[in-house]
Design a protein around this motif. Structure first.
Motif, short mmCIF file in Angstrom:
data_model
loop_
_atom_site.label_atom_id
_atom_site.label_comp_id
_atom_site.label_asym_id
_atom_site.label_seq_id
_atom_site.Cartn_x
_atom_site.Cartn_y
_atom_site.Cartn_z
N ILE A 65 0.86 -1.18 0.00
CA ILE A 65 0.00 0.00 0.00
C ILE A 65 0.90 1.23 0.00
O ILE A 65 1.68 1.45 0.93
CB ILE A 65 -0.93 0.01 1.23
CG1 ILE A 65 -1.79 -1.26 1.22
CG2 ILE A 65 -1.78 1.25 1.25
CD1 ILE A 65 -2.56 -1.48 2.51
N LEU A 66 0.80 2.04 -1.04
CA LEU A 66 1.59 3.26 -1.16
C LEU A 66 0.68 4.47 -0.96
O LEU A 66 -0.36 4.58 -1.59
CB LEU A 66 2.27 3.34 -2.52
CG LEU A 66 3.29 2.26 -2.85
CD1 LEU A 66 3.81 2.43 -4.26
CD2 LEU A 66 4.42 2.29 -1.85
N ARG A 101 -9.80 -0.98 2.87
CA ARG A 101 -10.19 -1.72 1.66
C ARG A 101 -8.98 -2.43 1.06
O ARG A 101 -9.04 -3.62 0.71
CB ARG A 101 -10.81 -0.78 0.64
CG ARG A 101 -11.21 -1.47 -0.65
CD ARG A 101 -11.82 -0.50 -1.66
NE ARG A 101 -10.97 0.64 -1.94
CZ ARG A 101 -9.95 0.64 -2.81
NH1 ARG A 101 -9.64 -0.46 -3.47
NH2 ARG A 101 -9.25 1.73 -3.02
N LEU A 102 -7.85 -1.71 0.94
CA LEU A 102 -6.64 -2.31 0.37
C LEU A 102 -6.09 -3.40 1.29
O LEU A 102 -5.56 -4.41 0.81
CB LEU A 102 -5.59 -1.23 0.12
CG LEU A 102 -5.94 -0.20 -0.95
CD1 LEU A 102 -4.94 0.94 -0.94
CD2 LEU A 102 -6.00 -0.86 -2.31
N HIS A 103 -6.22 -3.20 2.60
CA HIS A 103 -5.74 -4.19 3.56
C HIS A 103 -6.60 -5.47 3.50
O HIS A 103 -6.08 -6.57 3.67
CB HIS A 103 -5.76 -3.59 4.97
CG HIS A 103 -5.24 -4.50 6.03
ND1 HIS A 103 -3.98 -5.05 5.98
CD2 HIS A 103 -5.79 -4.96 7.17
CE1 HIS A 103 -3.78 -5.80 7.04
NE2 HIS A 103 -4.88 -5.77 7.79
N ALA A 104 -7.89 -5.31 3.22
CA ALA A 104 -8.77 -6.48 3.08
C ALA A 104 -8.40 -7.29 1.84
O ALA A 104 -8.50 -8.52 1.83
CB ALA A 104 -10.22 -6.04 3.02
N PRO A 116 -4.08 -8.91 3.13
CA PRO A 116 -3.89 -8.73 4.58
C PRO A 116 -2.44 -8.66 5.04
O PRO A 116 -2.15 -8.08 6.08
CB PRO A 116 -4.58 -9.96 5.18
CG PRO A 116 -5.46 -10.48 4.12
CD PRO A 116 -4.85 -10.09 2.83
N GLU A 117 -1.51 -9.23 4.30
CA GLU A 117 -0.11 -9.23 4.71
C GLU A 117 0.64 -7.99 4.25
O GLU A 117 1.83 -7.85 4.54
CB GLU A 117 0.60 -10.49 4.16
CG GLU A 117 0.03 -11.78 4.70
CD GLU A 117 0.19 -11.90 6.21
OE1 GLU A 117 1.25 -11.52 6.73
OE2 GLU A 117 -0.76 -12.36 6.86
N ALA A 118 -0.02 -7.09 3.55
CA ALA A 118 0.66 -5.93 2.97
C ALA A 118 1.06 -4.92 4.04
O ALA A 118 0.38 -4.73 5.03
CB ALA A 118 -0.25 -5.26 1.95
N SER A 119 2.19 -4.28 3.80
CA SER A 119 2.62 -3.18 4.65
C SER A 119 2.32 -1.88 3.91
O SER A 119 2.03 -1.87 2.72
CB SER A 119 4.12 -3.30 4.95
OG SER A 119 4.87 -3.23 3.76
N ALA A 120 2.40 -0.77 4.63
CA ALA A 120 2.12 0.53 4.03
C ALA A 120 3.40 1.35 4.00
O ALA A 120 4.22 1.28 4.92
CB ALA A 120 1.04 1.26 4.81
N ARG A 131 2.65 -2.78 9.86
CA ARG A 131 3.93 -2.19 9.45
C ARG A 131 3.69 -0.99 8.55
O ARG A 131 3.28 -1.13 7.41
CB ARG A 131 4.78 -3.22 8.73
CG ARG A 131 5.18 -4.39 9.61
CD ARG A 131 5.98 -5.41 8.86
NE ARG A 131 5.22 -5.90 7.72
CZ ARG A 131 5.75 -6.43 6.63
NH1 ARG A 131 7.03 -6.54 6.52
NH2 ARG A 131 4.97 -6.84 5.64
N VAL A 132 3.97 0.20 9.09
CA VAL A 132 3.85 1.43 8.33
C VAL A 132 5.21 2.11 8.38
O VAL A 132 5.79 2.29 9.45
CB VAL A 132 2.77 2.38 8.91
CG1 VAL A 132 2.65 3.63 8.08
CG2 VAL A 132 1.43 1.66 9.00
#
Length: 135
Positions: free
Chosen positions: A61-62, A89-92, A95-99, A126-127
């Protein structure tokens, strides 16, 4: 009685392009599989530099914050109050994505902190804030 031999035109003599088409499809599949897709935020940001900057794996997620205080997610300008909804929405979806927050070095710290807070409230563990390595 003499027989006349007439030559019949042969339609079977031609170039077989089937192997060529197969090879083109194989090359196409090879390039698609080996290409890397780069996500972008939709705006150009002049990142600050830091001596302790570390290279991080590509974040899922950027979020970009411009010098004018605009927030961009997935090539769309977003209001600061709507960041949480977009990130949820992007996290759904992954789910393993960091920002990763790409903040311009002339952006306001308050807006960057609001975006960071909204990303964490959306459930992202993780941001990180992006910086360029100092030369």
């Amino acid at each position: 009685m003499q027989r006349q031999h007439t030559r019949q035109p042969s339609f079977g003599a031609g170039l077989n392009v089937t192997p060529l088409i197969d090879m083109v499809f194989i090359l196409l599949i090879f390039f698609v599989v080996n290409s890397s897709f780069v996500k972008e935020t939709g705006v150009e940001v002049d990142r600050p530099t830091a001596q302790t900057a570390e290279r991080q794996d590509q974040a899922g997620i950027l979020i970009a914050v411009t010098k004018d205080g605009e927030v961009w997610i997935e090539q769309q300008q977003v209001d600061v109050r709507a960041v949480r909804g977009h990130v949820e929405r992007l996290h759904a979806e992954s789910p393993e994505a960091s920002a990763l927050i790409l903040a311009d070095k002339r952006s306001e710290t308050g807006i960057v902190m609001q975006v960071l807070d909204q990303a964490r409230l959306a459930g992202i563990a993780r941001v990180a804030v992006a910086a360029s390595e100092e030369l």
